[in-house]
Design an enzyme around this catalytic site. Structure first.
Site, mmCIF file in Angstrom:
data_model
loop_
_atom_site.group_PDB
_atom_site.id
_atom_site.type_symbol
_atom_site.label_atom_id
_atom_site.label_comp_id
_atom_site.label_asym_id
_atom_site.label_seq_id
_atom_site.Cartn_x
_atom_site.Cartn_y
_atom_site.Cartn_z
ATOM 1 N N ASN A 144 -10.317 -75.185 26.554
ATOM 2 C CA ASN A 144 -9.766 -76.526 26.335
ATOM 3 C C ASN A 144 -9.427 -77.235 27.657
ATOM 4 O O ASN A 144 -8.783 -78.273 27.655
ATOM 5 C CB ASN A 144 -8.524 -76.460 25.431
ATOM 6 C CG ASN A 144 -7.382 -75.651 26.060
ATOM 7 O OD1 ASN A 144 -7.472 -75.235 27.213
ATOM 8 N ND2 ASN A 144 -6.311 -75.445 25.314
ATOM 9 N N HIS A 146 -7.594 -75.901 30.157
ATOM 10 C CA HIS A 146 -6.325 -75.548 30.791
ATOM 11 C C HIS A 146 -6.526 -74.771 32.083
ATOM 12 O O HIS A 146 -7.536 -74.096 32.271
ATOM 13 C CB HIS A 146 -5.370 -74.825 29.823
ATOM 14 C CG HIS A 146 -5.660 -73.383 29.540
ATOM 15 N ND1 HIS A 146 -5.494 -72.829 28.291
ATOM 16 C CD2 HIS A 146 -6.075 -72.357 30.330
ATOM 17 C CE1 HIS A 146 -5.777 -71.536 28.339
ATOM 18 N NE2 HIS A 146 -6.140 -71.230 29.556
ATOM 19 N N GLU A 151 -1.433 -76.572 29.407
ATOM 20 C CA GLU A 151 -2.239 -76.917 28.242
ATOM 21 C C GLU A 151 -2.459 -78.432 28.146
ATOM 22 O O GLU A 151 -1.682 -79.209 28.721
ATOM 23 C CB GLU A 151 -1.512 -76.441 26.976
ATOM 24 C CG GLU A 151 -1.347 -74.924 26.883
ATOM 25 C CD GLU A 151 -2.638 -74.204 26.459
ATOM 26 O OE1 GLU A 151 -3.736 -74.700 26.755
ATOM 27 O OE2 GLU A 151 -2.525 -73.130 25.853
HETATM 28 C C1 GLP Z 1 -5.779 -67.409 30.252
HETATM 29 C C2 GLP Z 1 -5.129 -67.671 31.593
HETATM 30 C C3 GLP Z 1 -5.908 -68.666 32.406
HETATM 31 C C4 GLP Z 1 -7.382 -68.303 32.377
HETATM 32 C C5 GLP Z 1 -7.899 -68.322 30.971
HETATM 33 C C6 GLP Z 1 -9.395 -68.094 30.868
HETATM 34 O O1 GLP Z 1 -5.474 -68.365 29.295
HETATM 35 N N1 GLP Z 1 -3.791 -68.163 31.478
HETATM 36 O O2 GLP Z 1 -5.406 -68.682 33.719
HETATM 37 O O3 GLP Z 1 -8.090 -69.204 33.166
HETATM 38 O O4 GLP Z 1 -7.194 -67.305 30.303
HETATM 39 O O5 GLP Z 1 -9.685 -66.769 30.599
HETATM 40 P P1 GLP Z 1 -11.126 -66.129 30.741
HETATM 41 O O6 GLP Z 1 -11.418 -66.084 32.200
HETATM 42 O O7 GLP Z 1 -10.972 -64.757 30.164
HETATM 43 O O8 GLP Z 1 -12.066 -66.983 29.988
#
Ligand code: GLP
Length: 252
Positions: A144, A146, A151
């Site tokens: 999304n 973030h 968020e």
């Molecule tokens: C979590 C963390 C973020 C990260 C996101 C994406 O929500 N708080 O900092 O960027 O996961 O995760 P992934 O890299 O597993 O897609």
């Protein structure tokens, strides 16, 4: 590596063949920073995206190429209520993926504690960030848009804060837990000021699930809180590293 250029948004764009190559490229950026400053402050993130970076950093240490004895780190976020020994906490993730594999001193590791009073943690983080500049920050990207746990919303939050996680974030992160009901609903995250505090920012995103957020980030010059990563256009040195799969989804 397919392509390196300066995007019209001012963001540098690197398209790696795959996430393995991307991890290697980002590790070289981190190595350069540590070479120039023994006590560099590294901004670290969790999730699957930075795992390649951590693997390369750990290998660099094992080969005697990187010395972490003076290096300091600060992490972006932590789930509320989870202690560092909890296997789902970000603190535990960092211990497993990186800290236990390199010669970093425990006192040089800055993590949010999910079990302490969030107000104390917020104050501790913001005082530290007011006095210390992060040399390089790795960021993953939520589907999304973030960054950390900032968020999508009606406004950006500057300081470290406690946040109610978006439903899509809970769904996306449920894969790390045995059941979605175990995913904490709240987290403490560095705010956008803390992230923009970094001298250099590297945002990594791989695969088609992140394509929509990356496309929105790169499609115009707007900064708006419904797309939290768009705040990165206010930073002076940002590199976005993506893989070919994502690049092909955004029309590359
Ligand atoms: C979590 C963390 C973020 C990260 C996101 C994406 O929500 N708080 O900092 O960027 O996961 O995760 P992934 O890299 O597993 O897609």
């Amino acid at each position: 590596m397919l392509k390196t250029d300066i995007h019209f948004t001012g963001i540098k764009l690197i398209v790696a063949d795959d996430c393995d190559e991307a991890g290697h490229i980002i590790c070289e950026m981190f190595k350069e920073v540590i070479k120039n400053r023994r006590n560099a402050l590294l901004g670290l993130a969790t999730g699957s995206t930075p795992c390649g970076l951590y693997q390369n950093l750990a290998e660099g240490y094992a080969k005697g190429e990187i010395d972490f004895s003076e290096v300091r780190t600060i992490n972006l976020d932590e789930y509320s209520g989870l202690c560092r020994t909890d296997k789902n906490s970000f603190g535990h993730f960092m211990d497993e993926q990186l800290f236990s594999r390199i010669n970093i001193r425990p006192e040089n590791i800055m993590l949010i504690s999910g079990e302490k009073d969030p107000r104390t943690e917020i104050e501790r983080y913001d005082s530290f960030l007011a006095e210390n500049r992060t040399d390089i920050q790795i960021l993953g990207l939520g589907e999304n848009g973030h960054i950390g746990f900032n968020e999508p919303g009606d406004y950006f939050i500057a300081g470290t804060h406690e946040v109610e996680l978006a439903d899509d974030t809970i769904r996306a992160n449920a894969r790390f837990f045995s059941d979605i009901s175990e995913v904490p609903r709240r987290a403490v995250t560095m705010g956008v000021n803390g992230i923009l505090n970094a001298e250099r920012i590297v945002l990594a995103a791989y695969g088609k699930k992140k394509a929509d957020a990356v496309k929105r980030l790169l499609s115009d010059n707007r900064i708006y809180p419904e797309l939290p990563c768009s705040i990165l256009k206010a930073a002076h040195d940002v590199t976005v590293v993506i893989d070919r799969e994502l690049y092909s989804c955004i029309g590359g």
